[in-house]
Design a protein around this motif. Structure first.
Motif, PDB file in Angstrom:
ATOM      1  N   ALA A 120       0.826  -1.206   0.000  1.00  0.00           N
ATOM      2  CA  ALA A 120       0.000   0.000   0.000  1.00  0.00           C
ATOM      3  C   ALA A 120       0.858   1.253   0.000  1.00  0.00           C
ATOM      4  N   GLN A 123       2.022   2.032  -3.301  1.00  0.00           N
ATOM      5  CA  GLN A 123       0.929   2.577  -4.103  1.00  0.00           C
ATOM      6  C   GLN A 123       0.838   4.086  -3.938  1.00  0.00           C
ATOM      7  N   VAL A 124       1.199   4.566  -2.739  1.00  0.00           N
ATOM      8  CA  VAL A 124       1.188   6.003  -2.484  1.00  0.00           C
ATOM      9  C   VAL A 124       2.333   6.690  -3.214  1.00  0.00           C
ATOM     10  N   THR A 179      -1.413  -6.862  -2.859  1.00  0.00           N
ATOM     11  CA  THR A 179      -1.717  -5.459  -3.149  1.00  0.00           C
ATOM     12  C   THR A 179      -1.624  -5.153  -4.636  1.00  0.00           C
ATOM     13  N   PHE A 182      -5.533  -5.119  -5.254  1.00  0.00           N
ATOM     14  CA  PHE A 182      -6.506  -4.216  -4.634  1.00  0.00           C
ATOM     15  C   PHE A 182      -5.773  -3.109  -3.888  1.00  0.00           C
ATOM     16  N   THR A 183      -6.540  -2.109  -3.467  1.00  0.00           N
ATOM     17  CA  THR A 183      -6.025  -1.014  -2.646  1.00  0.00           C
ATOM     18  C   THR A 183      -6.663  -1.094  -1.263  1.00  0.00           C
ATOM     19  N   LEU A 184      -5.836  -1.150  -0.218  1.00  0.00           N
ATOM     20  CA  LEU A 184      -6.333  -1.314   1.144  1.00  0.00           C
ATOM     21  C   LEU A 184      -6.732   0.035   1.738  1.00  0.00           C
ATOM     22  N   GLU A 186      -7.098   2.933   4.319  1.00  0.00           N
ATOM     23  CA  GLU A 186      -6.231   3.290   5.434  1.00  0.00           C
ATOM     24  C   GLU A 186      -6.900   3.035   6.777  1.00  0.00           C
TER      25      GLU A 186
END
Length: 240
Positions: A120, A123-124, A179, A182-184, A186
């Motif tokens: 995640a 991903q940021v 990941t 999908f995107t978890l 926060e």
């Protein structure tokens, strides 16, 4: 990139377990250090991240802290129920191997979420990913150390302790790989960290540290506990 970095976590977890195996003659020092690591991870790493990520309040209390208490109570109830079941079969006050396996399984679940958090973060952005990678890879040494120690502490055979260690080492890779799909959210990650922190604190305060000081109430054991907390403080400071 996240999966590649998770390979570093895999190696560090195995390194932690290897160290735990090689110091059996200094068991009280190992347990003291492990308790300090667990206390440091909870107070200096997991809880601050959980409170920040989980956000909102429930009746005036941060959701992450409510789940922290819930995790502590859940760990207590699991241990008590297993101990009562064992006593009913004539085991008396002996340690229950299932408790050690359950605790190790929780550690594996945490390492899985470490991998998810790592993915995640990437991903940021690359900067965030690098910071989280440093924290995950470094404290996975403590995870491997604690997974092997906890499993062995409750009387499980070395084979089972190694099995849980390898599962813990593979978990970050699996978590990071998920990941890609999908995107978890926060908030969900923060709630998980709060719950896990409560369970981990129970193990440290109610099991690991009392065992460390039971037969060897020495100053060296206390110093190892302080050293464990200080190590996590250093890791968190470097990661920031």
């Amino acid at each position: 990139m996240a999966v590649f970095v998770a390979l570093g976590a895999f190696l560090m977890t195995l390194a932690g377990g290897w160290v735990a195996q090689r110091v059996s003659d200094r068991r009280h020092l190992v347990l003291g250090f492990a308790g300090g690591l667990m206390l440091g991870v909870v107070g200096l790493d997991l809880l601050p991240e959980a409170v920040e990520a989980a956000g909102g309040l429930l009746f005036g209390v941060p959701a992450a802290l409510l789940l922290f208490v819930g995790g502590f109570l859940t760990a207590h109830l699991v241990e008590r129920s297993l101990a009562v079941r064992q006593a009913a079969h004539g085991a008396g006050e002996e340690r229950v191997p299932q408790v050690g396996l359950t605790a190790a399984a929780v550690m594996v679940g945490h390492s899985l979420m470490d991998g998810v958090a790592l993915g995640a973060a990437f991903q940021v952005g690359g900067g965030m990913g690098a910071a989280v990678a440093l924290a995950v890879i470094t404290h996975d040494f403590a995870d491997g150390f604690n997974t092997y120690t906890i499993t062995s502490l409750y009387g499980n055979a070395r084979r089972k302790a190694l099995l849980m260690l390898y599962a813990d080492a593979l978990a970050p890779i699996v978590g990071a790989a998920t990941t890609l799909l999908f995107t978890l959210p926060e908030e969900l990650l923060g709630c998980y960290l709060g719950f896990f922190g409560g369970a981990l604190l129970y193990l440290a305060a109610a099991e690991i540290l009392p065992e460390a000081h039971h037969d060897h109430p020495a100053r060296s054991t206390l110093l190892c506990t302080v050293a464990g907390v200080g190590f996590i403080w250093l890791v968190v400071g470097v990661a920031e």
